[in-house]
Design a protein around this motif. Structure first.
Motif, PDB file in Angstrom:
ATOM      1  N   UNK A 536       3.602   5.979  -7.564  1.00  0.00           N
ATOM      2  CA  UNK A 536       3.826   4.851  -6.585  1.00  0.00           C
ATOM      3  C   UNK A 536       3.582   3.622  -7.137  1.00  0.00           C
ATOM      4  N   UNK A 537       3.059   3.537  -8.294  1.00  0.00           N
ATOM      5  CA  UNK A 537       2.889   2.329  -9.035  1.00  0.00           C
ATOM      6  C   UNK A 537       4.028   1.530  -9.481  1.00  0.00           C
ATOM      7  N   UNK A 538       5.005   2.347  -9.607  1.00  0.00           N
ATOM      8  CA  UNK A 538       6.469   1.818 -10.168  1.00  0.00           C
ATOM      9  C   UNK A 538       7.140   1.270  -9.057  1.00  0.00           C
ATOM     10  N   UNK A 539       7.557   0.185  -9.163  1.00  0.00           N
ATOM     11  CA  UNK A 539       7.967  -0.712  -7.989  1.00  0.00           C
ATOM     12  C   UNK A 539       8.651  -2.241  -8.566  1.00  0.00           C
ATOM     13  N   UNK A 540       9.467  -2.753  -7.821  1.00  0.00           N
ATOM     14  CA  UNK A 540      10.148  -4.062  -8.074  1.00  0.00           C
ATOM     15  C   UNK A 540       9.612  -4.998  -7.143  1.00  0.00           C
ATOM     16  N   UNK A 541       8.880  -6.109  -7.939  1.00  0.00           N
ATOM     17  CA  UNK A 541       8.368  -7.041  -6.959  1.00  0.00           C
ATOM     18  C   UNK A 541       9.059  -8.470  -7.151  1.00  0.00           C
ATOM     19  N   UNK A 542       9.174  -9.372  -6.023  1.00  0.00           N
ATOM     20  CA  UNK A 542       9.935 -10.610  -6.347  1.00  0.00           C
ATOM     21  C   UNK A 542       8.965 -11.653  -6.996  1.00  0.00           C
ATOM     22  N   UNK A 543       9.453 -12.280  -7.694  1.00  0.00           N
ATOM     23  CA  UNK A 543       8.589 -13.355  -8.531  1.00  0.00           C
ATOM     24  C   UNK A 543       8.375 -14.513  -7.534  1.00  0.00           C
ATOM     25  N   UNK A 544       7.179 -14.946  -7.448  1.00  0.00           N
ATOM     26  CA  UNK A 544       6.609 -15.997  -6.589  1.00  0.00           C
ATOM     27  C   UNK A 544       7.101 -17.132  -6.956  1.00  0.00           C
ATOM     28  N   UNK A 545       7.606 -18.093  -6.028  1.00  0.00           N
ATOM     29  CA  UNK A 545       8.316 -19.365  -6.107  1.00  0.00           C
ATOM     30  C   UNK A 545       7.497 -20.404  -7.113  1.00  0.00           C
ATOM     31  N   UNK A 627       1.349  -1.661   1.373  1.00  0.00           N
ATOM     32  CA  UNK A 627       1.202  -0.511   0.488  1.00  0.00           C
ATOM     33  C   UNK A 627       2.388  -0.647  -0.803  1.00  0.00           C
ATOM     34  N   UNK A 628       3.557  -0.998  -0.288  1.00  0.00           N
ATOM     35  CA  UNK A 628       4.637  -0.785  -1.172  1.00  0.00           C
ATOM     36  C   UNK A 628       4.391  -1.820  -2.129  1.00  0.00           C
ATOM     37  N   UNK A 629       3.896  -3.135  -1.660  1.00  0.00           N
ATOM     38  CA  UNK A 629       3.833  -4.296  -2.508  1.00  0.00           C
ATOM     39  C   UNK A 629       2.772  -4.108  -3.265  1.00  0.00           C
ATOM     40  N   UNK A 630       1.542  -3.435  -2.983  1.00  0.00           N
ATOM     41  CA  UNK A 630       0.277  -2.993  -3.760  1.00  0.00           C
ATOM     42  C   UNK A 630       0.369  -1.790  -4.870  1.00  0.00           C
ATOM     43  N   UNK A 631       1.649  -1.084  -4.537  1.00  0.00           N
ATOM     44  CA  UNK A 631       1.716   0.039  -5.240  1.00  0.00           C
ATOM     45  C   UNK A 631       0.845   1.383  -4.748  1.00  0.00           C
ATOM     46  N   UNK A 632       0.668   1.443  -3.695  1.00  0.00           N
ATOM     47  CA  UNK A 632      -0.046   2.398  -2.854  1.00  0.00           C
ATOM     48  C   UNK A 632       0.752   3.308  -2.123  1.00  0.00           C
ATOM     49  N   UNK A 633       0.354   4.363  -1.725  1.00  0.00           N
ATOM     50  CA  UNK A 633       1.213   5.484  -0.908  1.00  0.00           C
ATOM     51  C   UNK A 633       0.274   5.455   0.387  1.00  0.00           C
TER      52      UNK A 633
END
Length: 691
Positions: A536-545, A627-633
């Protein structure tokens, strides 16, 4: 165009021959693969071949003879250093013995002498030879020639095997490399061998020097010093023609008997000195059956490597390293208690390992000096810390934390199951009554401080963002006029707004930055630099402005244009496979401490991850999205784990807007890379080590 010729390093350009060997690695300002080009001013291929071969021969001679041998003065200094260090350690042990009323105990002296002769054997015969100390063994002959009593041969053998295991360990070799570096000795195979011999010779000299340390002992009570201890004859050897049937003799009794017969030369009655020693507990060997398979203690590290290979991608590099550290520690405890192979491991020894955890320095794994220490030496080191803490009135950093002990027992369980699964003899074991209890959920919530945005804001007023004196580590913390763009500049911003694990972002590659229809994104996935912790650590995050406002895209393009694979190359060494997260921690924590002062919290960088999650929760963001932002389940919900995908980028962007902007005080500056990054030079902080 250059054309290679038959002779190595010889090429032809037009009609002229050139000699082009590779540039030595010591010339750090030259790029990888650089060559020295020397014109031979020769067009005749025969003459060019002769000159080329001579130059190649000279180059080989320079490589072979470039390092000098250790001088006698250096050897003597090394010997004295190790002897004095061992004497200091033995004085501490002797002080404790006197405190416990054993100052005049003859057995304390004999233990030291047995260990001393074991070290002397390693010094004389080296670590490549394994002595049996039985009939016909050169080591036994050496001991007998030096008037070592037969009754102590078994104890010396057990000590010798322990010292030999230490001498063959990778940690001991690393310690030798550091030692000869400190003594300004060239690091060669021959010099390392000489240093190893001198180290054990120094230890032996200290252990065998008993006159002052054991002046209270009655020397007439020990065979070592020409006396005779009162013993009860418990073994009788009869001549073959009068021998009666008797039970099979144990292996250790046979060894002592064969050694005794060498001196006496006759098969008459012999009495073995097997007086029990309460402070040296020796496991009773089991009589191996025909089907019994065991693993020698010396081979435990090889078996652990097999376990790590078997676990494959289920274990990270860090997990494998922790498992190996546990096996080495367990191995040292077993050697201390006379265990020779896996078939002799008992539940008692696992209990002794648990007690060992309570008496060693908390940070032993961070010290290269302590990592090569034996189990008794680590406990002595822990006792020193306790005494120093008592004097200063502080809490001693001794004893491993409950979570660390649980981790070690988990790795030990894996290792013992590995041995049993491969058919090796292992007694049934249990961790009941030994493993610390797992903390309750309510306790876990209060273990980590969760900084609020206003707690974090002072970090972004440090010289890293307002201007520092220079790019070097110490001067980076001092106010000045220069702002450099690197991991120290961008990673704290990413940690604050996105709350990742330290190594996740420290190990980003330039290929992990992408763009979608709504803006730039960060791809967290396995790459050539590091692996992710969980699926679950594999994820797509938006780059902060804020990251874009502060010039991150210019930085990204510059690093990519220079050909770097890592997004933050300042965290990597060309000499070692270092952990980029650890490197960032070492450089950022002093800056963080300078900015926060007394308000600095524990586990400072990891707390940023907790702070981001807590701030979003207090703003009303659902736990599943956090949790999805942090890569947890998130567990406990079938919908969240089975029926739905992680939160998408639009939902994440909406959730992250609830985190206040704490970097608004930072003024954007023109891009300025670290000089050695811009020039593609090795990092100035890199140290020699194993790749």
């Amino acid at each position: 165009m250059a054309v290679r010729h038959e002779v190595e390093n010889l090429i032809r350009r037009g009609n002229i021959f050139y000699w082009r060997p590779r540039v030595p690695a010591a010339l750090i300002n030259c790029g990888p693969g650089s060559r020295l080009s020397l014109s031979l001013h020769c067009s005749d291929h025969r003459n060019a071949q002769i000159i080329g071969r001579k130059l190649n021969t000279r180059l080989a001679e320079l490589k072979l003879n470039s390092k000098e041998m250790m001088s006698k003065q250096q050897l003597q200094k090394l010997f004295e250093h190790e002897r004095d260090k061992e004497l200091e350690r033995l004085d501490e042990i002797n002080t404790l013995a006197r405190r416990n009323g054993r100052g005049g105990n003859v057995e304390e002296m004999e233990l030291a002498l047995e260990a001393g002769w074991a070290c002397q054997l390693v010094a004389k015969f080296g670590s490549r030879t394994e002595l049996t100390l039985e009939s016909g063994c050169a080591g036994l002959t050496y001991l007998l020639n030096n008037r070592v009593p037969i009754s102590h041969i078994d104890a010396i053998r057990a000590n010798y095997r322990g010292e030999l295991a230490i001498a063959r360990s990778l940690g001991f070799e690393d310690g030798i490399r550091r030692l000869i570096y400190n003594f300004e000795i060239d690091d060669t195979v021959a010099n390392r061998q000489r240093a190893m011999s001198k180290i054990f010779e120094g230890r032996a000299a200290a252990l065998l020097d008993i006159d002052e340390r054991h002046e209270l002992v009655d020397k007439s009570q020990s065979k070592f010093t020409g006396g005779e201890r009162a013993t009860t004859p418990i073994a009788e050897v009869l001549a073959p023609e009068t021998a009666a049937p008797e039970p099979p003799t144990r292996h250790d009794e046979q060894s002592s008997l064969s050694a005794l017969q060498i001196i006496s030369g006759e098969p008459g009655v012999a009495y073995l000195d097997l007086t029990p020693r309460p402070e040296k507990i020796t496991a009773q060997p089991k009589a191996p059956s025909a089907e019994q398979r065991v693993v020698p203690i010396a081979d435990f590290e090889q078996e652990c490597e097999k376990l790590i290979d078997n676990m494959g991608e289920d274990w990270t590099t860090e997990t494998g390293r922790d498992a190996m550290a546990l096996v080495r520690m367990f191995k040292s405890v077993l050697i201390e208690h006379g265990v020779e192979h896996s078939g002799q491991i008992e539940q008692y020894h696992i209990g002794q390992l648990r007690q060992h955890f309570n008496h060693i320095p908390t940070d032993w794994g961070r010290s290269s000096r302590m990592r090569v220490m034996s189990a008794p030496e680590l406990r002595v080191e822990g006792d020193k810390l306790r005494k120093a803490a008592e004097i200063s009135g502080t809490k001693a950093k001794v004893g491993l934390a409950p979570a660390t002990i649980r981790k070690h027992f988990g790795n030990l369980q894996h290792f013992l199951k590995h041995l049993k699964g491969h058919g090796f003899e292992i007694e049934n074991w249990t961790f009941e009554g030994l493993r610390p209890r797992k903390p309750k959920a309510g306790d876990i919530r209060h273990q980590q401080y969760k900084p609020k945005p206003e707690d974090i804001a002072p970090i972004f007023s440090s010289p890293v963002y307002t201007g520092s004196l220079d790019h070097l580590r110490g001067k980076r913390r001092k106010p000045g006029s220069q702002v450099f763009h690197d991991s120290l500049y961008y990673l704290p911003i990413l940690f604050t707004y996105l709350g990742p694990r330290r190594k996740e972002f420290a190990g980003l590659s330039v290929d992990d930055i992408a763009k979608d229809e709504d803006g730039y994104v960060i791809l967290l996935r396995n790459n050539g630099i590091r692996r992710l912790k969980t699926a679950q650590s594999k994820r797509l995050l938006p780059m902060p402005d804020e990251l874009i406002r502060l010039g991150f895209l210019d930085y990204y393009q510059a690093i990519k244009g220079l050909g770097y694979e890592a997004l933050f190359p300042d965290l990597f060494s060309d000499k070692t496979d270092n952990d980029p997260g650890d490197r960032f921690y070492d450089t950022f924590i002093p800056i963080m401490r300078g900015a926060l002062g007394e308000k600095m919290w524990e586990r400072a960088i990891h707390a940023l991850r907790h702070g981001m999650a807590d701030t979003l929760k207090q703003a009303g963001v659902s736990s599943e999205v956090i949790d999805d932002i942090s890569g947890r389940l998130s567990e406990g919900s079938e919908t969240n784990t089975r029926y739905t995908n992680p939160a998408g980028l639009p939902l994440m962007r909406s959730a992250l807007k609830h985190y206040p902007i704490v970097t608004s005080t930072i003024e954007p500056k023109p891009l300025q890379l670290l000089p050695w990054i811009e020039n593609k030079q090795p990092p100035p902080w890199a140290r020699e080590g194993k790749k």
